[in-house]
Each structure stands twice: as structure tokens, then as C-alpha cells.
Design a protein around this motif. Structure first.
Motif, PDB file in Angstrom:
ATOM      1  N   VAL A  25     -63.133  33.359 -42.048  1.00 56.24           N
ATOM      2  CA  VAL A  25     -63.737  33.460 -40.715  1.00 56.24           C
ATOM      3  C   VAL A  25     -65.245  33.606 -40.876  1.00 56.24           C
ATOM      4  O   VAL A  25     -65.731  34.113 -41.892  1.00 56.24           O
ATOM      5  CB  VAL A  25     -63.168  34.659 -39.920  1.00 56.24           C
ATOM      6  N   ARG A  26     -65.982  33.148 -39.881  1.00 59.43           N
ATOM      7  CA  ARG A  26     -67.438  33.262 -39.854  1.00 59.43           C
ATOM      8  C   ARG A  26     -67.850  33.657 -38.433  1.00 59.43           C
ATOM      9  O   ARG A  26     -67.288  33.161 -37.462  1.00 59.43           O
ATOM     10  CB  ARG A  26     -68.119  31.926 -40.189  1.00 59.43           C
ATOM     11  N   LEU A  48     -73.714  33.095 -42.844  1.00 54.81           N
ATOM     12  CA  LEU A  48     -73.111  33.795 -41.718  1.00 54.81           C
ATOM     13  C   LEU A  48     -72.221  34.925 -42.232  1.00 54.81           C
ATOM     14  O   LEU A  48     -71.587  34.781 -43.271  1.00 54.81           O
ATOM     15  CB  LEU A  48     -72.261  32.822 -40.900  1.00 54.81           C
ATOM     16  N   PRO A  49     -72.153  36.025 -41.500  1.00 52.18           N
ATOM     17  CA  PRO A  49     -71.213  37.061 -41.888  1.00 52.18           C
ATOM     18  C   PRO A  49     -69.779  36.547 -41.759  1.00 52.18           C
ATOM     19  O   PRO A  49     -69.471  35.772 -40.857  1.00 52.18           O
ATOM     20  CB  PRO A  49     -71.474  38.194 -40.888  1.00 52.18           C
ATOM     21  N   GLY A  50     -68.935  36.989 -42.657  1.00 52.15           N
ATOM     22  CA  GLY A  50     -67.537  36.588 -42.609  1.00 52.15           C
ATOM     23  C   GLY A  50     -66.931  36.622 -43.988  1.00 52.15           C
ATOM     24  O   GLY A  50     -67.562  37.031 -44.959  1.00 52.15           O
ATOM     25  N   PRO A  81     -64.095  30.980 -29.578  1.00 55.87           N
ATOM     26  CA  PRO A  81     -63.957  30.216 -30.820  1.00 55.87           C
ATOM     27  C   PRO A  81     -64.866  28.987 -30.731  1.00 55.87           C
ATOM     28  O   PRO A  81     -64.975  28.365 -29.669  1.00 55.87           O
ATOM     29  CB  PRO A  81     -62.478  29.827 -30.846  1.00 55.87           C
ATOM     30  N   LEU A  82     -65.539  28.661 -31.831  1.00 58.66           N
ATOM     31  CA  LEU A  82     -66.455  27.515 -31.835  1.00 58.66           C
ATOM     32  C   LEU A  82     -65.866  26.301 -32.533  1.00 58.66           C
ATOM     33  O   LEU A  82     -66.161  25.169 -32.157  1.00 58.66           O
ATOM     34  CB  LEU A  82     -67.771  27.899 -32.519  1.00 58.66           C
ATOM     35  N   GLY A  83     -65.097  26.511 -33.558  1.00 59.96           N
ATOM     36  CA  GLY A  83     -64.521  25.385 -34.290  1.00 59.96           C
ATOM     37  C   GLY A  83     -64.174  25.787 -35.704  1.00 59.96           C
ATOM     38  O   GLY A  83     -64.267  26.953 -36.083  1.00 59.96           O
ATOM     39  N   ARG A  84     -63.797  24.775 -36.469  1.00 62.82           N
ATOM     40  CA  ARG A  84     -63.303  24.989 -37.839  1.00 62.82           C
ATOM     41  C   ARG A  84     -64.104  24.127 -38.807  1.00 62.82           C
ATOM     42  O   ARG A  84     -64.474  23.003 -38.496  1.00 62.82           O
ATOM     43  CB  ARG A  84     -61.826  24.582 -37.861  1.00 62.82           C
ATOM     44  N   VAL A 104     -64.784  29.553 -37.068  1.00 65.18           N
ATOM     45  CA  VAL A 104     -66.090  30.054 -36.641  1.00 65.18           C
ATOM     46  C   VAL A 104     -66.001  30.530 -35.190  1.00 65.18           C
ATOM     47  O   VAL A 104     -65.501  29.804 -34.320  1.00 65.18           O
ATOM     48  CB  VAL A 104     -67.164  28.954 -36.784  1.00 65.18           C
ATOM     49  N   PHE A 105     -66.503  31.752 -34.966  1.00 63.01           N
ATOM     50  CA  PHE A 105     -66.463  32.365 -33.640  1.00 63.01           C
ATOM     51  C   PHE A 105     -67.864  32.750 -33.194  1.00 63.01           C
ATOM     52  O   PHE A 105     -68.682  33.219 -33.991  1.00 63.01           O
ATOM     53  CB  PHE A 105     -65.619  33.644 -33.671  1.00 63.01           C
ATOM     54  N   HIS A 106     -68.127  32.583 -31.905  1.00 64.35           N
ATOM     55  CA  HIS A 106     -69.349  33.089 -31.284  1.00 64.35           C
ATOM     56  C   HIS A 106     -69.075  34.550 -30.932  1.00 64.35           C
ATOM     57  O   HIS A 106     -68.043  34.864 -30.325  1.00 64.35           O
ATOM     58  CB  HIS A 106     -69.654  32.273 -30.024  1.00 64.35           C
TER      59      HIS A 106
END
Length: 180
Positions: A25-26, A48-50, A81-84, A104-106
Motif C-alpha cells: 500500500v502507498r 511515498l509512505p507505505g 482509492p486512487l489506483g494500483r 495507492v490511496f489518497h
């Protein structure tokens, strides 16, 4: 989640026999044009954190855990959720290849960051959370890529491409120019 980025390392085997599957995850946290990133002194890059998703965790729980550990944030909200990102790499442990999917999440972080609880290797590599101008982080990572050896992995490329995607798709000035 839709695929927003597909990467394959140049040394990925043509017909891998043993493929490890990894989920990660990011988190994307913006404040105007600044973004919450991790700077790693050892690699001189921003990311990015994750991190990895444990077998018993949901994607959302894994992201909250990783954000708290790496940034010290306590009041974290998952916005969308933004995408993969799909990534194919060679040689991972006893496997001759790895497929990694990063979800990836906002996110939003309320208040100030607390003290991170980094894993030993993260601290040893000089990892620390910072608020950085998004364009400066992209420029910095691109310069690191230009100087890097041909054997460089895909992590910095993934992170830089994700930062570019964020700049093109989430920054207010880019959103308004696309809607015209």
C-alpha cells in the motif's frame, strides 16, 4: 482498483518458474502543493509512505499501520482509492521473479506528525518523513535516476512515476486545466 502504472524491470526473466506475489500500500497526503514523503539518506530519494500488507490485514488497515509507523501521523483519514501499480521484478528471495501490486490511496493527516516508529533497517538507511514541494521531489528523484547505475531497481522509478501521476491528477491547478 484500476491500474495506473505498469512497470517491468529490464532483467525480468522471460519465463519465470517461481513467482512471488506481494501486496503493498502507498499513501498520498497533500497540503496544497506539498506532499508527505519519506526521504531515505542511503538512496538519496523520496518515496511515498507505505509498505507490505500482512496476510491477515485489509489494504486500509495496512495503510493506516504503515502511515503511523513511518510518518508518526496519528489522525489519518483515507479519502479515496486512487489506483494500483503493477510491478514485475527479477530475483526475490528463493523466487526467480516477483509480481508486486501496490494499492495507492489518497489520505489526509490532521494535526502535526508525531514520532515515527521505523523498523530497524528504515532507521539504519536514514529514512525520515518530510513535507516536500511535489515538483521538487520529482526533480530530485529524476536527477538521482539520471546518475544511477544500470543495475538500479524499479522502486525509485515507481515512486517518481507515481509522484508525476499525482502532480498531473491531484494538484488543483492541473485539475482545473483538464476540466476546460
Amino acid at each position: 482498483m484500476d491500474c495506473i502504472l505498469d512497470l517491468q524491470h529490464p532483467a525480468y526473466p522471460e519465463a519465470p518458474r517461481a513467482i512471488a506475489q506481494r501486496r503493498a500500500v502507498r499513501g498520498v497526503v497533500l497540503r496544497d502543493t506539498r506532499i508527505l514523503l519519506l526521504y531515505t539518506r542511503r538512496y538519496d530519494d523520496y518515496s511515498l509512505p507505505g509498505g507490505g500488507v500482512d496476510a491477515s490485514e485489509s489494504l486500509e488497515d495496512a495503510l493506516l499501520r504503515e502511515m503511523k509507523e513511518e510518518t508518526g501521523a496519528r489522525a489519518i483519514r483515507l479519502l479515496a482509492p486512487l489506483g494500483r501499480v503493477d510491478e514485475r521484478r527479477p530475483h526475490w528471495g528463493q523466487f526467480d521473479a516477483m509480481h508486486m501490486q501496490s494499492f495507492v490511496f489518497h489520505c489526509a493527516v490532521d494535526g502535526e506528525l508525531g514520532e515515527p516508529a521505523m523498523e530497524h533497517y528504515e532507521s539504519a538507511n536514514g529514512m525520515r518523513p518530510l513535507w516536500v514541494e511535489l515538483s521538487e521531489a520529482i526533480d530530485h528523484n529524476q536527477a538521482v535516476i539520471q546518475r544511477a547505475a544500470a543495475s538500479m531497481g524499479t522502486s525509485i522509478i515507481r515512486e517518481t512515476r507515481l509522484l508525476q501521476w499525482v502532480q498531473e491528477n491531484l494538484l488543483p491547478q492541473n485539475q482545473s486545466s483538464r476540466s476546460r
